[in-house]
Design a protein around this motif. Structure first.
Motif, mmCIF file in Angstrom:
data_model
loop_
_atom_site.group_PDB
_atom_site.id
_atom_site.type_symbol
_atom_site.label_atom_id
_atom_site.label_comp_id
_atom_site.label_asym_id
_atom_site.label_seq_id
_atom_site.Cartn_x
_atom_site.Cartn_y
_atom_site.Cartn_z
ATOM 1 N N GLY A 224 0.808 -1.207 0.000
ATOM 2 C CA GLY A 224 0.000 0.000 0.000
ATOM 3 C C GLY A 224 0.843 1.259 0.000
ATOM 4 O O GLY A 224 1.997 1.266 0.450
ATOM 5 N N VAL A 225 0.251 2.333 -0.490
ATOM 6 C CA VAL A 225 0.972 3.608 -0.569
ATOM 7 C C VAL A 225 0.420 4.614 0.442
ATOM 8 O O VAL A 225 0.779 5.793 0.410
ATOM 9 N N GLY A 226 -0.456 4.166 1.339
ATOM 10 C CA GLY A 226 -0.980 5.044 2.375
ATOM 11 C C GLY A 226 0.072 5.375 3.415
ATOM 12 O O GLY A 226 1.132 4.738 3.492
ATOM 13 N N SER A 231 5.168 0.074 2.439
ATOM 14 C CA SER A 231 5.804 -0.163 1.132
ATOM 15 C C SER A 231 7.182 0.477 1.054
ATOM 16 O O SER A 231 8.089 -0.070 0.410
ATOM 17 N N SER A 232 7.384 1.622 1.715
ATOM 18 C CA SER A 232 8.716 2.256 1.704
ATOM 19 C C SER A 232 9.720 1.383 2.454
ATOM 20 O O SER A 232 10.882 1.257 2.036
ATOM 21 N N ALA A 453 5.340 0.755 15.910
ATOM 22 C CA ALA A 453 5.442 0.268 14.532
ATOM 23 C C ALA A 453 5.315 1.408 13.531
ATOM 24 O O ALA A 453 5.719 1.270 12.375
ATOM 25 N N ASP A 454 4.773 2.530 13.975
ATOM 26 C CA ASP A 454 4.531 3.636 13.039
ATOM 27 C C ASP A 454 5.818 4.304 12.561
ATOM 28 O O ASP A 454 5.818 4.965 11.522
ATOM 29 N N PHE A 455 6.899 4.179 13.314
ATOM 30 C CA PHE A 455 8.116 4.899 12.911
ATOM 31 C C PHE A 455 8.746 4.313 11.641
ATOM 32 O O PHE A 455 9.652 4.921 11.073
ATOM 33 N N VAL A 456 8.245 3.159 11.171
ATOM 34 C CA VAL A 456 8.768 2.599 9.918
ATOM 35 C C VAL A 456 7.732 2.665 8.800
ATOM 36 O O VAL A 456 7.947 2.100 7.723
ATOM 37 N N ASN A 457 6.599 3.334 9.046
ATOM 38 C CA ASN A 457 5.594 3.390 7.970
ATOM 39 C C ASN A 457 5.978 4.450 6.934
ATOM 40 O O ASN A 457 7.000 5.154 7.068
ATOM 41 N N ASN A 458 5.176 4.565 5.899
ATOM 42 C CA ASN A 458 5.517 5.445 4.787
ATOM 43 C C ASN A 458 5.657 6.905 5.206
ATOM 44 O O ASN A 458 6.404 7.661 4.590
#
Length: 533
Positions: A224-226, A231-232, A453-458
């Motif tokens: 996903g790109v959200g 994805s990053s 977990a959010d610190f590695v999201n897009n």
């Protein structure tokens, strides 16, 4: 030597070999040892020739004219040798200093580490036309690589002049850089540091290690790109030559044996008991697990982690220092790091953990468990009970909604039950295990746990040092020690923007004012000299 032609020719050959060897030693980058050997052989031939004609040599040096001439000749040769030596020394051991902002002309620690770890020669062919845009920048970037390691050389190639070489390397576009080593090659279309270093890493590997992401518990999407997707993160892993796969552990009998790392990122639901057992079995054989647990769910892994010396808090971290960075207090600022392979190069770097929980080492970890707390929040932070905070925060929001005239921001203060910072938000653990197979040495399991977990999201992966922190964690877990460092930084454009008044000054002062001042001074001096005559 006049009476010994053999010695004469031997001395001549020795001098030639010695000169050629010394020249080769000065110019060669990778095969300088051959030059030194040739120079030594040449010197040996000269000494043998002198020994064969020792009587003639002795008679020659006995003459006064010879001694005087020899003294002048030796002085000239000494000066020439010194000049050549200093020239060769400057060519082979020159130093550079980078005073630019952010050391933009210096390679990152990871790139230097990769270059110093090269075991085979690597040659880069940069295919650019002579006047092509970007050619000078590519040459400058490649020169920095060659400066760090003699195993790395490069060649700028005009594909129009050498079409055979371009065709043999499969080059179809201008601006392509091909890295060649040991019969393998890697192509880079954008010759910047990050792409070149990643290509070097891929070139040095014989196989891709596999990283599995656990799925089936509401984890963010890998495609996903959200903002909340991963994805990053997946692309960053693939750029470092990892093969990324999904793992539905509930339908698998075990963790795949080829798993280098298993990542559990932001599960919203509890893992089934059989999944926990399969993770434990994987770790018992030396497996590596990265756990990223948000405050709202521990996935039922609290007791599993407690057996491994890790304690996760049922809390949330609030950090007033985040306001100084323009962020919410619910985004703790990480500036304190433990002494560990993962974080030793992150000093001076700031990470941001949006909505994080505490994660710390147990005061009495089980036998065979060794751990280190990796990251800590600022002294202005505190940890408060997550559920109580949510209830209190919702009550404050409801009050504001009921009275729009008195709308104001919610003030956050630590309570008497709260734990004051700095607070640990991540740990790295090594666990002694059994040998995976009979006859093999036991391999310790590795475990890294972060309370977010959010610190590695897009949205947050490229903020501050988040990218380096999680990639270093994966590299340490996968036992890729050459990748545990700060990743290559992207260059940022820094255009010089001038106001109209500054542009006019830049034109008038150097092109008009200074020449005019010099002309006036010259005219005055000429007039004063004429009057003085």
């Amino acid at each position: 030597m006049r009476h010994n032609p053999t010695a004469k020719w031997l001395a001549l050959v020795g001098l030639i070999v010695m000169a050629c060897g010394g020249l080769f030693y000065a110019l060669s980058i990778r095969h300088d040892l051959y030059g030194a050997i040739a120079a030594g052989v040449g010197l040996l031939l000269v000494l043998v020739a002198a020994l064969m004609a020792r009587e003639a040599v002795g008679a020659f040096f006995a003459r006064r004219s010879a001694r005087l001439g020899l003294g002048s000749g030796v002085a000239i040769l000494a000066v020439l040798a010194l000049v050549l030596f200093l020239g060769a020394l400057a060519t082979r051991h020159h130093l550079r200093w980078d005073f630019s902002q952010g050391s933009s002309y210096t390679l990152s620690a990871q790139t230097v580490q990769v270059l110093k770890g090269l075991k085979k020669p690597v040659k880069a062919y940069a295919f650019f036309k002579d006047a092509q845009a970007g050619r000078a920048q590519a040459a400058e970037e490649l020169e920095k690589y060659a400066y760090v390691s003699r195993q790395f050389t490069y060649q700028m190639v005009n594909p129009d002049h050498q079409p055979t070489l371009a065709k043999s390397l499969g080059v179809r576009n201008y601006g392509t850089v091909v890295l060649v080593s040991g019969g393998k090659d890697e192509r880079v279309q954008l010759p910047e540091e990050q792409e070149l270093t990643n290509a070097l890493i891929r070139l040095g590997r014989t196989e891709k290690k596999k990283v599995y992401f656990l799925t089936g518990h509401g984890e963010p999407s890998l495609d996903g790109v959200g903002k909340e997707d991963l994805s990053s993160f997946r692309k960053a892993l693939e750029a470092s030559n990892y093969e990324v796969k999904s793992l539905m552990l509930v339908t698998s009998s075990q963790v795949p044996p080829d798993a280098a790392v298993v990542i559990v990122a932001g599960p919203e639901q509890t893992l089934r008991p059989q999944e926990t057992l399969r993770l434990a079995a994987y770790q018992a054989k030396g497996g590596a697990v990265l756990l990223l647990l948000d405050p709202d769910s521990d996935a039922g892994l609290a007791s599993w982690l407690d057996k491994r010396g890790v304690v996760i808090g049922q809390d949330i971290i609030i950090d007033q220092a985040a306001r100084l960075a323009g962020l919410s207090p619910l985004v703790p600022v990480i500036s304190e790091y433990g002494f560990h392979e993962i974080t030793k190069v992150l000093s001076g770097t700031i990470c941001f953990f949006p909505q994080a929980r505490s994660v710390r080492m147990s005061p009495k970890p089980p036998a065979g468990v060794k751990g280190e707390e990796l990251v800590k929040s600022s002294p202005a932070s505190w940890a408060t009970n997550y559920k109580e905070f949510l209830a209190w925060y919702q009550a404050q929001v409801d009050k504001i909604k009921q009275n729009q005239e008195q709308q104001k921001s919610i003030e956050l203060k630590p309570g008497p039950k709260d734990t004051k910072g700095p607070i640990s938000l991540g740990v790295a653990v090594s666990i002694e295990g059994k040998a995976p197979d009979q006859g093999k040495a036991p391999s310790p399991a590795r475990l890294v746990v972060f309370g977010d977990a959010d610190f590695v999201n897009n949205e947050f992966l490229d903020l501050g040092g988040n990218h380096d922190l999680v990639m270093n964690s994966v590299s340490w877990l996968a036992k890729d020690d050459d990748l545990v460092s700060i990743r290559a930084k992207k260059k940022t454009s820094q255009p010089l923007l001038l106001q109209p008044a500054q542009e006019r000054l830049l034109f008038w002062i150097p092109l008009v004012v200074w020449p005019l001042v010099v002309a006036v001074i010259g005219a005055v001096m000429i007039l004063r000299r004429r009057r003085g005559r």
